[in-house]
Design an enzyme around this catalytic site. Sequence first.
Site, PDB file in Angstrom:
ATOM      1  N   GLY A 376      31.807  43.933  51.890  1.00 14.19           N
ATOM      2  CA  GLY A 376      31.958  45.173  52.646  1.00 14.19           C
ATOM      3  C   GLY A 376      33.367  45.722  52.661  1.00 14.19           C
ATOM      4  O   GLY A 376      33.674  46.637  53.426  1.00 14.19           O
ATOM      5  N   GLY A 378      34.797  47.275  50.140  1.00 16.89           N
ATOM      6  CA  GLY A 378      34.913  48.486  49.331  1.00 16.89           C
ATOM      7  C   GLY A 378      35.093  48.244  47.850  1.00 16.89           C
ATOM      8  O   GLY A 378      35.435  49.171  47.106  1.00 16.89           O
ATOM      9  N   LYS A 379      34.828  47.012  47.397  1.00 15.36           N
ATOM     10  CA  LYS A 379      35.073  46.693  45.982  1.00 15.36           C
ATOM     11  C   LYS A 379      34.133  47.466  45.048  1.00 15.36           C
ATOM     12  O   LYS A 379      34.580  48.054  44.058  1.00 15.36           O
ATOM     13  CB  LYS A 379      34.904  45.177  45.756  1.00 15.36           C
ATOM     14  N   GLU A 503      30.297  41.357  39.978  1.00 15.04           N
ATOM     15  CA  GLU A 503      29.546  40.164  40.384  1.00 15.04           C
ATOM     16  C   GLU A 503      28.584  39.726  39.272  1.00 15.04           C
ATOM     17  O   GLU A 503      27.423  39.416  39.519  1.00 15.04           O
ATOM     18  CB  GLU A 503      28.752  40.449  41.664  1.00 15.04           C
TER      19      GLU A 503
END
Length: 584
Positions: A376, A378-379, A503
Amino acid sequence: MTQETSPSTAGWKPFVRLILQTKPSKTLLALALSLNLVTTLSGLVIPLLTKHVVDNFSLANLNAVQMAGIGLAFIAQAVTAGISTYLLSRIGQQIVSNLRHRLWQKLLKLPVSYYDEHQTGETISRMTNDTGVLKGLITEHSANFFTGIISIVGSLVMLFYLDWKMTLLLLIAIPLASAVLVPLGRQMYKISKGLQDETADFTSVLTRVLSEIRLVKASNAETREFENGSSGILKLLRYGIREGKVQAGIAPVMSFVMMLMFVLIIGYGGLRVSSGALTAGALVAFLLYLFQIVLPTTQITQFFTQFQKAKGATERIIETLEAEEESVLGLPLERADLPIVLEGVSFAYKGGEAVLKQVTFTAEPGKVTAIVGPSGSGKTTLFSLLERFYSPTGGTIKLGEVPIDRYALPSWRSRIGYVSQESPLVEGTIRENISYGLDREVTPEELDRAAQMAYADEFIGQLPGGYETEVGERGLKLSGGQRQRIAIARALLRDPQILMLDEATSSLDSKSEIVVQQALHNLMRGRTTLVIAHRLSTVIDADRIVFVEKGTVTGVGTHDELFASHPLYREFASQQLRLQDRPS
């Protein structure tokens, strides 16, 4: 729901303008209307010929020429009516087809922010249901409308010619019918607009539930979703019943008005025939012309009822067509092997709080820059800004010295390879997924090389269909690791200069992760790479690590530098590396 527009502001003009923008064939339209005119003239001749036959009726006076004339008029009317109806229907189909092409092209040009604010089902409804309403109006009712208008005008002219007094008596029906039909038309407009909104909402529920049916079943949410769907079905039922009530009101009114006209004409006409002011043949012709008014009037009433529905659909379609598109204009990007510089970048979604605040860092060309931090922070939003799905609300992103929004959007995105955690695939074959988005023919050698470097060739070769194997909806016939390797092969085939990995291995098991990491290593070689990772073990060797907390950069450096100087990073690293070393 969209704010309701009054019927007066949503009349003919937007609908006509929308239809003209589809550029219907003027030649076919002129031919169809000309044949319509021939149809009407043929129909107008029949009552006149019948009048002469009735006035001079006897076996001795039967005229073969008159009978042949009536027969020819019937044939001409039938043939021209059939051809003109076909042509008008074909024009209507082409109009709707062109409109759907235009709408589809628009939907592909709209920015991601548009889809954030509009449900998928609602957008699908614009493309299918709303264009379907217009299609019904144009193909099923417009032909009868044009034919009816010409028939009514021609018949009224002949009625005035036969007996102007009885014709004036007929015109009493117009204000009587209007007094009832106009309010009913307004009601139909409101109902149809609400019906289209509810249809869009119901389509959204269907799309959401059916696309995530595994989640629904795994969560035992069938009962809840059944209730959601049933609620939508009941709302559609209520609107359908209200629509039926309005239509039920229109039919008796039209029937009453028509019967009233016939009674008045037969009664008043009979008096004029008995007084000698009108011949029996003229009365028969008058009634025949009246029939030529009654049927088209009913068809025109149906047209206006359907038009009330089409007005709401027109508004929704125009609203979509006028939405702001992504700007694709700009400079061609000739080389992307330059630093990516973020200077004071801030961003907030519409109506929300700031997700990124004054983000500043540089990703050096040919090196790996990792972006880490709590969930959460902001990536992923940062990646969306780099892909130009959104524009920063503050600050600038540059490639070298040039802001990236100066480059043409297709040129910019063609230099980026994006591998996400979900690795989305489109329904189709493995071959189609690896080469997806390329505007050139991919050779078998290129396909094999990309698959080998992505370590996907081994599992592809074991599949019965090889590259022609169908992956299923969203690639569900393949495992997570297989989908990831196909996504990597796709990125390799594009040969991007900038690589973004979001990810890319977080959802894989350890065995799949090792293979995918090897594939990613091949993909990252010689490219400017930005990596989002929760697991620090995957980015410890990055050239630079950017630590983001609550949308703000709080540390930039190598692993060793941040471990020594950044308390939260040290806590993250200590926990994760300790967990990684713990025996399973």
